[in-house]
Structure formats: structure tokens, C-alpha cells
Scaffold this motif. Structure first.
Motif, PDB file in Angstrom:
ATOM      1  N   ASN A  41       7.480  27.528 -32.482  1.00 25.14           N
ATOM      2  CA  ASN A  41       8.890  27.103 -32.510  1.00 25.14           C
ATOM      3  C   ASN A  41       9.046  25.736 -33.180  1.00 25.14           C
ATOM      4  OD1 ASN A  41      10.146  29.292 -30.674  1.00 25.14           O
ATOM      5  ND2 ASN A  41       8.436  28.514 -29.454  1.00 25.14           N
ATOM      6  N   GLU A  42       8.162  25.478 -34.133  1.00 24.09           N
ATOM      7  CA  GLU A  42       8.181  24.164 -34.777  1.00 24.09           C
ATOM      8  C   GLU A  42       9.458  23.973 -35.585  1.00 24.09           C
ATOM      9  OE1 GLU A  42       5.217  21.236 -37.351  1.00 24.09           O
ATOM     10  OE2 GLU A  42       4.629  23.281 -36.865  1.00 24.09           O
ATOM     11  N   ILE A  43      10.079  22.824 -35.401  1.00 24.41           N
ATOM     12  CA  ILE A  43      11.313  22.487 -36.116  1.00 24.41           C
ATOM     13  C   ILE A  43      10.967  22.125 -37.553  1.00 24.41           C
ATOM     14  CG2 ILE A  43      13.237  20.847 -36.229  1.00 24.41           C
ATOM     15  CD1 ILE A  43      12.911  20.528 -33.168  1.00 24.41           C
ATOM     16  N   VAL A  44      11.740  22.635 -38.481  1.00 26.97           N
ATOM     17  CA  VAL A  44      11.530  22.340 -39.899  1.00 26.97           C
ATOM     18  C   VAL A  44      12.696  21.501 -40.398  1.00 26.97           C
ATOM     19  CG1 VAL A  44      11.233  23.314 -42.200  1.00 26.97           C
ATOM     20  CG2 VAL A  44      10.277  24.503 -40.208  1.00 26.97           C
ATOM     21  N   GLN A  61       6.984  16.366 -33.122  1.00 34.47           N
ATOM     22  CA  GLN A  61       5.794  15.980 -33.876  1.00 34.47           C
ATOM     23  C   GLN A  61       4.904  15.034 -33.072  1.00 34.47           C
ATOM     24  OE1 GLN A  61       4.756  17.169 -37.021  1.00 34.47           O
ATOM     25  NE2 GLN A  61       6.355  18.626 -36.441  1.00 34.47           N
ATOM     26  N   ALA A  62       5.539  14.147 -32.303  1.00 34.52           N
ATOM     27  CA  ALA A  62       4.764  13.237 -31.451  1.00 34.52           C
ATOM     28  C   ALA A  62       4.011  14.026 -30.377  1.00 34.52           C
ATOM     29  CB  ALA A  62       5.694  12.208 -30.810  1.00 34.52           C
ATOM     30  N   GLU A  63       4.652  15.045 -29.792  1.00 37.80           N
ATOM     31  CA  GLU A  63       4.007  15.872 -28.773  1.00 37.80           C
ATOM     32  C   GLU A  63       2.859  16.681 -29.378  1.00 37.80           C
ATOM     33  OE1 GLU A  63       3.225  17.425 -25.037  1.00 37.80           O
ATOM     34  OE2 GLU A  63       4.490  15.733 -25.636  1.00 37.80           O
ATOM     35  N   LYS A  81       2.364  27.307 -28.647  1.00 38.16           N
ATOM     36  CA  LYS A  81       3.769  27.613 -28.373  1.00 38.16           C
ATOM     37  C   LYS A  81       4.683  26.684 -29.174  1.00 38.16           C
ATOM     38  CE  LYS A  81       6.989  28.431 -24.572  1.00 38.16           C
ATOM     39  NZ  LYS A  81       7.179  28.440 -23.097  1.00 38.16           N
ATOM     40  N   LEU A  82       4.302  25.404 -29.247  1.00 39.68           N
ATOM     41  CA  LEU A  82       5.087  24.462 -30.048  1.00 39.68           C
ATOM     42  C   LEU A  82       5.074  24.847 -31.519  1.00 39.68           C
ATOM     43  CD1 LEU A  82       4.272  20.896 -28.620  1.00 39.68           C
ATOM     44  CD2 LEU A  82       6.481  22.060 -28.628  1.00 39.68           C
ATOM     45  N   ARG A  83       3.899  25.269 -31.997  1.00 40.24           N
ATOM     46  CA  ARG A  83       3.770  25.667 -33.398  1.00 40.24           C
ATOM     47  C   ARG A  83       4.666  26.872 -33.719  1.00 40.24           C
ATOM     48  NH1 ARG A  83       1.820  21.628 -36.449  1.00 40.24           N
ATOM     49  NH2 ARG A  83      -0.318  21.017 -35.937  1.00 40.24           N
ATOM     50  N   ARG A 101      -3.986  22.960 -23.053  1.00 40.52           N
ATOM     51  CA  ARG A 101      -3.284  22.192 -24.092  1.00 40.52           C
ATOM     52  C   ARG A 101      -3.157  23.010 -25.381  1.00 40.52           C
ATOM     53  NH1 ARG A 101      -3.640  19.218 -20.110  1.00 40.52           N
ATOM     54  NH2 ARG A 101      -3.396  16.938 -20.105  1.00 40.52           N
ATOM     55  N   GLN A 102      -4.175  23.811 -25.682  1.00 37.52           N
ATOM     56  CA  GLN A 102      -4.130  24.629 -26.890  1.00 37.52           C
ATOM     57  C   GLN A 102      -3.000  25.664 -26.798  1.00 37.52           C
ATOM     58  OE1 GLN A 102      -6.179  24.324 -29.810  1.00 37.52           O
ATOM     59  NE2 GLN A 102      -4.460  25.573 -30.479  1.00 37.52           N
ATOM     60  N   LYS A 103      -2.813  26.249 -25.616  1.00 34.58           N
ATOM     61  CA  LYS A 103      -1.722  27.206 -25.425  1.00 34.58           C
ATOM     62  C   LYS A 103      -0.370  26.519 -25.624  1.00 34.58           C
ATOM     63  CE  LYS A 103      -4.215  30.186 -22.132  1.00 34.58           C
ATOM     64  NZ  LYS A 103      -4.271  30.666 -20.728  1.00 34.58           N
TER      65      LYS A 103
END
Length: 663
Positions: A301-304, A265-267, A297-299, A291-293
Motif C-alpha cells: 500500500n505504498e503511497i506514490v 517512508q520513515a516507517e 504490508k506497507l509495500r 517486522r518483515q510482514k
């Protein structure tokens, strides 16, 4: 052994996976709970188990002739017959088996060649009927219905006369009376008072079949189940043990995941900030796109994190100052028909800081009393007096239904919240099950349960010092109850409440008022003490008459908490010899000595309150970065805190010694 088994079951709604290769086996003796966040798919999974929803893939296998009984959350109604007749419909399987016996009997009269097989089948049906309780069905029906809160007089009432909550009790009773091999219950405690919940708890403990249930009542789960299945992101995981054990295990298990979540979340926040600041600048466009790419990618594989593991805490606005005496009720009497008194000559004193739970069966007058205290019901006799500076906040399901308007939930709360709480509103709404775009829903489109949660949260944002809460935990999940509980424990005022959630009551109450039709008793201790007292009375260890009609005066209130303090405990009035056995001089001397000690106790209590306030203020100052980051200031303040703590200990010891002299 009867069983129902699911292997590799998958189900999707659109592009969302509700169940992903779920496997579970229920059999006789299974005592299981199903948990997961709201919207995780718990009700869907139970419907799949009940055979009401077909999965996209996987298999469901049930032993032949196994009886599976399913109770949904809501929506069941009954019409056109008496309660007794409706209950008898639960035994439809028995009538069908009896018809089969008659058919076999007719066949046997013809002396067929398969006589032996028919006789074996006949015996098997008779055995099944006996094991099912068919021959005891009338007594069983009455036992279950009364256990769930119906009176004997209700048995001959038409089912159309019962309200929605009682309709669901009828449905629950029928599900239990079937005496199924597998019992599937979706929120069975939603419409039950605490007595009915206790009865259902015992029923399930004695139940020989297997069951799976969903409930937001932690106490109920801890006392009924021995395994927990958690549904999270479509996956089902099994945790042996009761619910509290599951929560502890799960929290430890996910500590690493939570750390990864916070880092991610910080990243995400860092990338979003860069894109927001430089995305429109030509010189930084390429970097912003990169940065958008990375963000995309983070979105993906976002941890829930389960909502139950997100630590949300909020505090009430500071309670306005009020005196020690918050509320006085004198001779409160209330009747709806002019003949039967629901409340009869009730006297009650409530002190600042009390957490008073009002207990009693349905119809005992709990909600009526709360409406009178809140000033909503003025049609009563007797006197009610609020202490100096008392400001009351009242919550009930009825006033929640009166919420109307085109404003969104967020707009409504932002218009009413103190400025310091506005930044926390989204978190608080999340704690009360309004997440994501839910906060933008218009008040007019909310369901009854949603309005109830908004009304409760709206009340908690107001600066009051007396909260009157009628079933505040209805429509809340376990996590929301915990958030509310923590907030109420930290609340600087007084709480008078009614709840059917035993875990919530035990965690909050410091005093109990028991109502029965026309009578009342007060118990100067927490709910655990109250329940122990009732058990002792039932076993003949103490007499119930010692409390009947007693409203403990302020000067005789006694705390049974583990660590009593002068503010919630005062000396008990001793028994003195009768006037006939004392001379006038002796009476005068005793009275003078008693008044002297009472003045000493009162002075000590005032000084204790003053020192407590100074200690709290000093502890608050220690939390100031300007103080704790400065070594000299922190050291000086710590010395002040130590001195005040020592003074408080000394005053408490003197208070206890003085109180002991009074008995």
C-alpha cells in the motif's frame, strides 16, 4: 457538434494498469492538455483516443463523419515528392468528397426517383468542402508551412532532403491543414523553435475545433489551454484552468498525501533498519519476521508521489573565481560557403553573472556562435578573448552523441562528481529522468535523448564559471526544467545559452543577443523587455535602427530588471555637445569631471562587490548549526549582517547618484 467521447476505458500491459475506467469528452471548443509523469501512459491514452489502440474495456464514440487528426511524438518521414505535393496530401478528404460529387452528378443525369435526396447530399458535401477550406487549400498550405518555419523556397524541395526534426514539422503541418474537428497532438513543440511555437500558439487560440495536447512547455500550455487532464496511476482527473493554475491546485491538494508519504517512508526505513540489524540473530528472528510482514504490508500500500511534486534541488560546485569581464568578442565573422556571412563583424562583451540568451530564427548563427565561444569551431575571423580565470563548460546535442563506454550512468558520474555531490547523485539523476534501475544502464545502450541528459548532468557537476548551453532543455520534462532552472539561477558564474522554451528563457535571461543573417543587436534587459521592444518596433513606437549592429560596451550597459544592481548595470554614456560648440577649456573641464565620476563609480563598484561577498559569507555562517543554536553567537552575527546590509544600501545609493551624473 463534432465530438469524441470515451467512457470507462481501461487498459493494462501485463500486471500494470495503464488506464483505469477513464472517461473524457472532447468536442468543438475543447482546449485541453494531458499531463502526467514520464511513463504514466499519456501517449497510450492519445492513441486510444485516435482509435489506434484498442482498450481492454470501455467505449469510444465519435460523431459520424468527424475528422480526427493525430500527431505522434516522432517517427514520421516523407519521401518521393516535393514539400508542396506532400502538403496537398493533407486534403485527401477533399479529393474523396469531390469524387463523391462526381458520382452524384452521374446519378442525377439518369433522372433517378431519389433526385431530391441526391441534391440534398450534393449540397451538404459542397457545404462541407467550403467549411473545410478546400477551395483555399494552396494558400492554407503555404500559410501553415511558412508559419512553422519553412521558407517559400522550401516548398519546391524534395521531402527527402529534410532532417528528422523538419520531417515532424511536415507531419504537424499536415495535421493542422486537415482542419479536423478534433486534434490530438503528442509533444508538437518538440521540434519547433520559439518563433514556430508562437505561431502554433496563435493557431490553436484561433482554432474552432477541439484539441488535446501533451507538451513539456509550460508557457505554451498556459497560453493555449483552459483545462488539464492529469493521468496518475491509471486514473484521469480533470482540472479547469491553465497549467500554472493546475500546478498550484494540485500541490495544495496533495499536501496531505505528501505528509502521509513522508511518514510512511520513515516507517519503511525504520523497519528495514531493524530487519537489517537483527534478521540474522536467532534471539531476534521472530521479531524480525514480524517486522518483515509489517514491511510487506506497507509495500503493498505504498503511497506514490508524482515526480513533479518531489522537491529536488541541487547546486553547482563553487564557480572558480573570475574577474568582472568574462568574454570579449571583436569582429567575429563566420561563413560556411565563403560568400554569405552567418556572423558578420560581431562585437560583444559579457560580464560576470550575465545570463545571456542568444535569440534568432533557425539559420541565424546561434549554434555557430556558441561553438565559437566554446572553442569548438576555430574556422572564423576576428578575435575572442576570455577573461582572467575563466573556465568554460559547453553543452550541445552533438557532443552528447559522442558519449560512449560500457560504464553505467551512475559509475560514470560517480567517477567525475565532486565528493560533496556524490551522496546527491541518485536524486539528481532522478531529476533528469533516470529513476530506479535506469541509473545502471550502460552508456552504450542509451538513446540520443538519454545521452543528452547524461551529458548535461555531467557538465553541471564540473567546477566552471562560464556555461555555454545549446538547447539544454531538449529531452527534459517540466519538472526537470524547473530543477535545471533553479540550479542555473543559483549558479555563481555566467551563462550563455540558446533555448526554444520561452518559459525557460524568461525565467533565466538577464540580457538578449539577437542574431539575424549578417546582423546582430544586443538588448540590455531580460527577455520580456526584448519581446516588448520587438512589439513596439512592429507598432512603429520605436525605430529598430536605434539598436541595429549595436554591441553595448561595458561602460554603457543598462539593466531593465525590476531591481538593477551595479554588477549587472552600469552608467549610460551621455550625449555631449559637439566639439565645434565647445571651447577647448570646456571640453577639458567636462572630460576631467567625467573621469573623476567614472573613478568614483569604479571604486564604489569594487567596494559594493567586497561588501556583498562579506554579507554572503556571514549569511552562510548563520546557516551553521554551531552558530544558530548558540544565542549569543547568532545575535552577534545578526548584528554583523544588519550592519553589512545597511552599508550595502548606502553604497548602492551613492552608486546610483554617481551614475545619474553620468546620464
Amino acid at each position: 457538434m463534432a465530438f469524441v467521447q470515451f467512457s470507462q476505458v481501461s487498459l493494462a500491459f501485463g500486471d500494470r494498469d495503464i488506464l483505469k475506467n477513464v472517461s473524457v469528452n472532447l468536442q468543438a471548443g475543447s482546449k485541453a492538455a494531458l499531463t502526467g509523469a514520464n511513463g504514466a501512459g499519456k501517449s497510450t491514452l492519445i492513441k486510444v483516443m485516435a482509435g489506434l489502440v484498442q482498450p481492454d474495456s470501455g467505449s469510444r464514440v465519435a460523431q459520424k463523419d468527424s475528422r480526427i487528426s493525430y500527431l505522434p511524438q516522432s517517427g514520421l518521414t516523407h519521401h518521393g515528392c516535393s514539400l508542396r505535393e506532400e502538403a496537398d496530401k493533407a486534403f485527401a478528404f477533399g479529393y474523396e468528397l469531390n469524387e463523391e460529387l462526381e458520382r452524384i452528378g452521374d446519378e442525377l443525369k439518369k433522372n433517378p426517383p431519389n433526385t431530391k435526396a441526391l441534391l440534398e447530399k450534393h449540397d451538404a458535401i459542397l457545404t462541407e468542402l467550403e467549411n473545410s477550406g478546400w477551395n483555399r487549400r494552396s494558400a492554407m498550405a503555404e500559410q501553415v508551412l511558412v508559419g512553422l518555419g519553412f521558407s517559400h523556397e522550401d516548398l519546391d524541395r524534395q521531402t527527402d532532403e529534410f532532417s528528422g526534426g523538419w520531417q515532424m514539422r511536415i507531419a504537424l503541418a499536415k495535421a493542422l491543414m486537415v482542419n479536423p474537428d478534433i486534434l490530438l497532438l503528442d509533444e508538437p513543440t518538440n521540434y519547433l523553435d520559439i518563433e514556430a511555437r508562437a505561431w502554433l500558439e496563435k493557431f490553436l487560440n484561433d482554432y474552432k475545433g477541439g484539441f488535446l495536447l501533451v507538451s513539456h512547455d509550460r508557457y505554451f500550455l498556459d497560453h493555449t489551454i483552459n483545462v488539464v487532464y492529469e493521468l496518475f496511476n491509471g486514473d484521469l482527473h480533470k482540472y479547469p484552468g491553465n497549467f500554472t493554475h493546475y500546478e498550484k491546485t494540485r500541490e495544495v491538494e496533495l499536501q496531505t498525501l505528501i505528509a502521509q508519504y513522508e511518514q510512511q517512508q520513515a516507517e519503511i526505513a525504520k523497519l528495514e533498519d531493524f530487519i537489517r540489524r537483527f534478521g540474522v540473530k536467532a534471539t531476534k528472528a521472530a521479531q524480525a519476521q514480524e517486522r518483515q510482514k509489517m514491511l510487506d504490508k506497507l509495500r503493498e500500500n505504498e503511497i506514490v508521489i508524482p515526480e513533479s511534486l518531489k522537491k529536488i534541488h541541487f547546486t553547482f560546485p563553487a564557480a572558480p573565481h573570475a574577474g568582472r569581464l568574462i568574454l570579449t568578442l571583436k569582429g567575429i565573422t563566420k561563413s560556411y560557403d565563403g560568400n554569405t556571412a552567418v556572423l558578420d563583424n560581431l562585437d560583444l562583451l559579457v560580464e560576470n553573472g550575465d545570463r545571456l540568451v542568444v535569440a534568432g530564427h533557425n539559420g541565424a548563427g546561434k549554434s555557430t556562435l556558441l561553438r565559437i565561444i566554446a572553442g569548438v569551431d576555430a574556422d572564423f575571423s576576428g578575435q575572442i578573448t576570455l577573461g582572467a580565470g575563466v573556465k568554460t563548460g559547453y553543452f550541445s546535442q552533438d557532443n552528447a552523441e559522442s558519449l560512449k563506454g560500457s560504464q553505467s550512468i551512475l559509475e560514470l558520474l560517480e567517477s567525475e562528481a565532486p565528493l560533496e555531490l556524490i551522496p546527491r547523485l541518485r536524486d539528481m539523476l532522478g531529476a533528469f529522468l533516470f529513476r530506479g534501475d535506469d541509473v545502471f544502464k550502460s552508456i552504450d545502450v542509451l538513446s540520443g535523448g538519454e545521452k543528452s541528459r547524461v551529458a548535461l548532468l555531467r557538465l553541471l557537476l564540473r567546477p566552471v564559471n562560464l556555461l555555454v548551453l545549446d538547447e539544454p532543455t531538449n529531452h527534459l520534462d517540466m519538472h526537470s526544467k524547473d530543477v535545471l532552472m533553479d540550479a542555473l539561477k543559483d549558479f555563481g558564474g555566467t551563462v550563455i545559452f540558446v533555448s526554444h522554451d520561452r518559459g525557460f528563457i524568461e525565467g533565466l535571461s538577464t540580457r538578449v543577443l539577437e542574431l539575424k543573417p549578417g546582423t546582430y543587436r544586443t538588448f540590455p534587459g531580460d527577455y520580456a523587455y526584448y519581446m516588448q521592444r520587438l512589439e513596439d518596433e512592429a507598432n512603429g513606437l520605436v525605430s529598430p535602427d536605434s539598436f541595429v549592429g549595436e554591441s553595448l560596451p561595458l561602460a554603457s550597459k543598462q539593466s531593465f530588471s525590476a531591481t538593477p544592481s551595479p554588477r549587472d548595470s552600469a552608467p549610460k554614456t551621455p550625449e555631449t555637445p559637439s566639439a565645434g560648440k565647445q571651447s577647448w577649456e570646456e571640453q577639458k573641464k567636462l572630460a576631467s569631471e567625467r573621469r573623476k565620476i567614472e573613478r568614483e563609480v569604479e571604486a564604489l563598484e569594487k567596494e559594493i562587490e567586497s561588501v556583498e561577498n562579506k554579507l554572503k559569507e556571514a549569511q552562510n555562517r548563520m546557516a551553521n548549526p554551531e552558530v544558530y543554536s548558540n544565542g549569543e553567537k547568532a545575535k552577534a552575527l545578526q548584528q554583523e549582517i544588519d550592519s553589512l546590509s545597511a552599508r550595502l544600501d548606502d553604497l548602492n545609493a551613492k552608486w546610483e547618484a554617481a551614475a545619474e551624473k553620468l546620464g
